[in-house]
Design a protein around this motif. Structure first.
Motif, mmCIF file in Angstrom:
data_model
loop_
_atom_site.group_PDB
_atom_site.id
_atom_site.type_symbol
_atom_site.label_atom_id
_atom_site.label_comp_id
_atom_site.label_asym_id
_atom_site.label_seq_id
_atom_site.Cartn_x
_atom_site.Cartn_y
_atom_site.Cartn_z
ATOM 1 N N ALA A 1 11.520 17.546 1.558
ATOM 2 C CA ALA A 1 10.083 17.773 1.336
ATOM 3 C C ALA A 1 9.339 16.444 1.177
ATOM 4 C CB ALA A 1 9.882 18.646 0.100
ATOM 5 N N ARG A 2 9.948 15.499 0.469
ATOM 6 C CA ARG A 2 9.268 14.201 0.278
ATOM 7 C C ARG A 2 9.218 13.411 1.578
ATOM 8 N NH1 ARG A 2 11.792 12.810 -5.629
ATOM 9 N NH2 ARG A 2 10.527 14.351 -6.745
ATOM 10 N N SER A 3 10.264 13.532 2.369
ATOM 11 C CA SER A 3 10.280 12.831 3.658
ATOM 12 C C SER A 3 9.205 13.406 4.592
ATOM 13 C CB SER A 3 11.684 12.963 4.254
ATOM 14 O OG SER A 3 11.656 12.869 5.639
ATOM 15 N N ILE A 4 9.057 14.732 4.587
ATOM 16 C CA ILE A 4 8.023 15.369 5.416
ATOM 17 C C ILE A 4 6.630 14.926 4.956
ATOM 18 C CG2 ILE A 4 6.900 17.617 5.903
ATOM 19 C CD1 ILE A 4 9.372 17.343 7.607
ATOM 20 N N GLU A 5 6.452 14.804 3.638
ATOM 21 C CA GLU A 5 5.162 14.371 3.104
ATOM 22 C C GLU A 5 4.810 12.974 3.645
ATOM 23 O OE1 GLU A 5 5.285 13.934 -1.137
ATOM 24 O OE2 GLU A 5 3.115 14.171 -1.347
ATOM 25 N N LEU A 6 5.814 12.090 3.684
ATOM 26 C CA LEU A 6 5.591 10.731 4.199
ATOM 27 C C LEU A 6 5.323 10.769 5.710
ATOM 28 C CD1 LEU A 6 8.389 8.844 2.210
ATOM 29 C CD2 LEU A 6 5.913 8.543 1.931
ATOM 30 N N ALA A 7 6.081 11.605 6.422
ATOM 31 C CA ALA A 7 5.908 11.682 7.883
ATOM 32 C C ALA A 7 4.525 12.260 8.214
ATOM 33 C CB ALA A 7 7.022 12.523 8.493
ATOM 34 N N GLU A 8 4.057 13.202 7.403
ATOM 35 C CA GLU A 8 2.720 13.763 7.653
ATOM 36 C C GLU A 8 1.632 12.745 7.324
ATOM 37 O OE1 GLU A 8 2.555 17.678 5.868
ATOM 38 O OE2 GLU A 8 3.517 18.501 7.671
ATOM 39 N N ALA A 9 1.889 11.916 6.315
ATOM 40 C CA ALA A 9 0.937 10.840 6.008
ATOM 41 C C ALA A 9 0.872 9.869 7.193
ATOM 42 C CB ALA A 9 1.367 10.106 4.732
ATOM 43 N N ALA A 10 2.015 9.628 7.820
ATOM 44 C CA ALA A 10 2.040 8.734 8.993
ATOM 45 C C ALA A 10 1.211 9.336 10.130
ATOM 46 C CB ALA A 10 3.482 8.485 9.438
ATOM 47 N N ILE A 11 1.299 10.663 10.309
ATOM 48 C CA ILE A 11 0.486 11.328 11.343
ATOM 49 C C ILE A 11 -1.009 11.181 11.027
ATOM 50 C CG2 ILE A 11 -0.223 13.558 12.256
ATOM 51 C CD1 ILE A 11 2.490 14.564 12.298
ATOM 52 N N GLY B 1 0.834 -1.198 0.000
ATOM 53 C CA GLY B 1 0.000 0.000 0.000
ATOM 54 C C GLY B 1 0.863 1.240 0.000
ATOM 55 N N ASP B 2 0.310 2.310 -0.597
ATOM 56 C CA ASP B 2 0.995 3.602 -0.634
ATOM 57 C C ASP B 2 0.439 4.431 0.518
ATOM 58 O OD1 ASP B 2 1.866 6.163 -1.126
ATOM 59 O OD2 ASP B 2 1.304 6.167 -3.253
ATOM 60 N N ILE B 3 1.292 4.815 1.462
ATOM 61 C CA ILE B 3 0.760 5.543 2.623
ATOM 62 C C ILE B 3 0.307 6.964 2.268
ATOM 63 C CG2 ILE B 3 2.010 4.134 4.314
ATOM 64 C CD1 ILE B 3 3.873 6.579 4.792
ATOM 65 N N LEU B 4 0.664 7.426 1.066
ATOM 66 C CA LEU B 4 0.195 8.753 0.626
ATOM 67 C C LEU B 4 -1.230 8.680 0.072
ATOM 68 C CD1 LEU B 4 3.433 10.017 -1.189
ATOM 69 C CD2 LEU B 4 2.668 10.563 1.129
#
Ligand SMILES: C[S@@+](CC[C@H](N)C(=O)[O-])C[C@H]1O[C@@H](n2cnc3c(N)ncnc32)[C@H](O)[C@@H]1O
Length: 200
Positions: A129-139, A90-93
């Protein structure tokens, strides 16, 4: 950091091979867990960006057969022999992945881990920026499936918007820590953000 030859000289790479872990990153989780007691026997754990499965192995050993660990990645994860480990692609985004996750979890998770990383371009701002996008998806996933009082560990590449991310993260937990385990390479931009006591 260097090529294949360099990696093979690296002590955590060799130790991972010797102990049967699929990734040297297993030691990052071990070290963070020793410090913050994130994982406990019988816990329900969600591991985001879990391939090839080093963290799944560590988490599976700690939670034991009465626990449950669900690994999610865009890449398939080769099957692991512990019965408490499950994986999905699955894509977490993609928000529909959260629905799939909540269907697979037996109840809300005690712990959410995210070691998800973008493909590294070498351009600091882009990777950040891409890492933050993933971390925000985790939140966002935690908002839906992390139990009250639960714990969370998220990898982030430091950069311009790190403080803004941290503010969002802090609002959701009673205690927040930032840590760089010994097994994390010194020159890398990555840090781990730990949240204890999920507020709901
Ligand atoms: C550093 S690796 C994780 C290593 C893992 N913790 C281990 O110990 O084996 C980062 C992972 O994040 C995954 N990833 C990157 N973007 C993702 C996304 N949008 N959804 C799910 N997984 C993602 C990558 O496919 C990769 O397997």
């Amino acid at each position: 950091m260097g090529g294949k030859k360099h990696r093979k000289m690296e002590p955590y790479y060799r130790l991972a091979k010797k102990m049967g872990y699929r990734a040297r990153s297993a030691f990052k989780l071990k070290q963070l867990n020793d410090r913050y007691a994130l994982l406990r026997r019988g816990n329900i754990v969600l591991d985001l960006g879990a391939a090839p499965g080093g963290w799944l192995q560590v988490a599976g050993e700690i939670v034991g057969e009465r626990g449950f660990v669900l690994g999610v990645d865009i890449q398939p994860i080769e099957e692991l022999p512990l019965p408490q480990l499950r994986t999905i692609i699955g894509d977490i985004l993609d928000p529909s992945t959260t629905t799939l996750i909540s269907e697979k979890l037996p109840r809300k998770a005690d712990v959410i881990l995210s070691d998800a990383s973008p493909k590294i371009t070498g351009v600091w701002d882009v990777d950040h920026a891409r890492s933050i996008e993933l971390a925000e998806a985790a939140i966002a996933i935690a908002d839906r499936v992390l139990a009250p009082n639960g714990r969370m560990l998220v990898k982030v590449f430091q950069g311009r918007t790190f403080e803004e991310f941290l503010r969002k993260f802090k609002r959701r937990f009673l205690f927040t820590k930032i840590s760089k385990p010994h097994a994390s390479r010194k020159g890398s931009a990555e840090v781990y953000v730990i949240g204890i006591g999920h507020r709901t």
